[in-house]
Enzyme design. Structure first.
Site, PDB file in Angstrom:
ATOM      1  N   ASP A  84       0.851  -1.196   0.000  1.00  0.00           N
ATOM      2  CA  ASP A  84       0.000   0.000   0.000  1.00  0.00           C
ATOM      3  C   ASP A  84       0.892   1.254   0.000  1.00  0.00           C
ATOM      4  OD1 ASP A  84      -2.364   1.472   0.211  1.00  0.00           O
ATOM      5  OD2 ASP A  84      -2.384   1.371   2.411  1.00  0.00           O
ATOM      6  N   HIS A  85       0.644   2.180  -0.888  1.00  0.00           N
ATOM      7  CA  HIS A  85       1.427   3.429  -0.988  1.00  0.00           C
ATOM      8  C   HIS A  85       2.926   3.186  -1.007  1.00  0.00           C
ATOM      9  CE1 HIS A  85      -1.944   6.161  -0.734  1.00  0.00           C
ATOM     10  NE2 HIS A  85      -2.452   5.373   0.180  1.00  0.00           N
ATOM     11  N   GLY A 178      -7.952   8.077   7.270  1.00  0.00           N
ATOM     12  CA  GLY A 178      -8.299   8.326   8.668  1.00  0.00           C
ATOM     13  C   GLY A 178      -9.716   8.870   8.784  1.00  0.00           C
TER      14      GLY A 178
HETATM   15  P1  13P Z   1      -8.546   4.581   5.932  1.00  0.00           P
HETATM   16  O1  13P Z   1      -7.519   4.381   6.997  1.00  0.00           O
HETATM   17  O2  13P Z   1      -9.127   5.943   5.958  1.00  0.00           O
HETATM   18  O3  13P Z   1      -9.580   3.515   5.955  1.00  0.00           O
HETATM   19  O4  13P Z   1      -7.785   4.496   4.528  1.00  0.00           O
HETATM   20  C1  13P Z   1      -7.166   3.294   4.138  1.00  0.00           C
HETATM   21  C2  13P Z   1      -6.386   3.441   2.885  1.00  0.00           C
HETATM   22  O5  13P Z   1      -6.739   4.190   1.996  1.00  0.00           O
HETATM   23  C3  13P Z   1      -5.183   2.623   2.722  1.00  0.00           C
HETATM   24  O6  13P Z   1      -4.464   2.981   1.604  1.00  0.00           O
END
Ligand code: 13P
Length: 287
Positions: A84-85, A178
């Site tokens: 992720d990212h 968040g």
């Molecule tokens: P949230 O923490 O807001 O659910 O976002 C998760 C997210 O986008 C992970 O890349």
């Protein structure tokens, strides 16, 4: 066996539902998400941020844990293990370690550099049969040290990145990682619609799934969102259930301090949250 996210997302886009990406932090998180996916007969994507990867002792440890669980828990639904990212270096490390999918987040680079780096990683992923997510327009808020300004993506830039052959595309549409602030303006469906018009069949990714009202989630899916990321909501459910257990003094009764008991309510709470999201996203029974 871990699979690329390509097929599950193509099916989701065609079938007008979304596959959830749930971020993992440890063994309990992973087990709860996998068991729920199996119970719901739903495909699932396990998200690992670079910070969470470090916390879990590195990407190889994560790959070993997830592969072990798939076998030992008899998980037969499609599961993708996704960075992720990811940074450029992080993406390469996950490809090496045995992930089945990566996200390269080049949204903070000038578009030319985002294009060049994404293109290089697309070629590697294609060769390995892995899926790759790219991002245009940063997602607002902070996640694991990655801070985004929260902007609406330029649909033309989205088209440029989509044309590189990525599997799925995350576009900033006013979403935030968040909790959402009281005065949040909501998702920009105008941007999402414009992005989909230009990118066609490309599965679109909605980050910041925590706290987006149900009607907005459904509308986003109707406009081409086929993957929705949820992280904070599982953390909140886990923390709330654990707090209740301790505040009720249960850790002081008998062997209530045993981590297998102490962490059980939190693990159950994650399961309930994941199930609720899978139902909302429409992925139940789609494995
Ligand atoms: P949230 O923490 O807001 O659910 O976002 C998760 C997210 O986008 C992970 O890349």
């Amino acid at each position: 066996m871990l699979v690329s996210a390509e097929e599950m997302l193509k099916k989701a886009k065609a079938g007008k539902y979304a596959v959830g990406q749930f971020n993992i932090n440890n063994l309990e998180w992973t087990k709860s998400i996998l068991l729920t996916a199996q119970e719901c007969n739903s495909p699932v994507i396990l998200g690992v941020s670079e910070g969470a990867g470090k916390y879990m002792c590195g990407y190889k440890t994560v790959v070993g844990m997830v592969n072990g669980m798939l076998e030992e828990l008899n998980i037969t639904v499609p599961v993708a293990l996704h960075l992720d990212h990811g940074s450029y270096e992080g993406a390469k490390a996950c490809i090496e370690a045995g992930f089945s999918s990566i996200m390269f987040d080049g949204s903070h680079y000038p578009i030319e550099e985002n294009v060049a780096k994404t293109k290089e990683l697309v070629a590697i992923c294609k060769e390995k049969g892995m899926s790759i997510e790219a991002e245009v327009g940063s997602i607002g808020g902070e996640e694991d040290g990655v801070v985004g300004a929260g902007e609406c993506a330029d649909p033309k830039e989205c088209k440029m990145i989509a044309d590189l052959g990525v599997t799925m595309l995350a576009a900033g549409i006013g979403n935030i990682h968040g909790k959402y602030p009281e005065n949040w303006a909501g998702l920009s469906f105008e941007t999402l619609d414009a992005v989909q018009q230009l990118t066609g069949d490309m599965p679109l990714v909605l980050h910041g799934g925590t706290g987006i009202p149900e009607d907005m989630i459904k509308k986003a899916i109707s406009l081409g969102v086929s993957k929705i990321n949820v992280n904070t909501e599982c953390q909140l459910s886990f923390a709330e259930a654990t707090r209740k257990y301790i505040e009720a003094g249960k850790d002081l009764e008998g062997k209530g301090f045993d981590p297998r008991k102490l962490l059980a309510p939190g693990a159950e709470a994650i399961k309930a949250t994941v199930k609720e999201k899978m139902e909302l996203f429409g992925s139940v029974g789609k494995a």
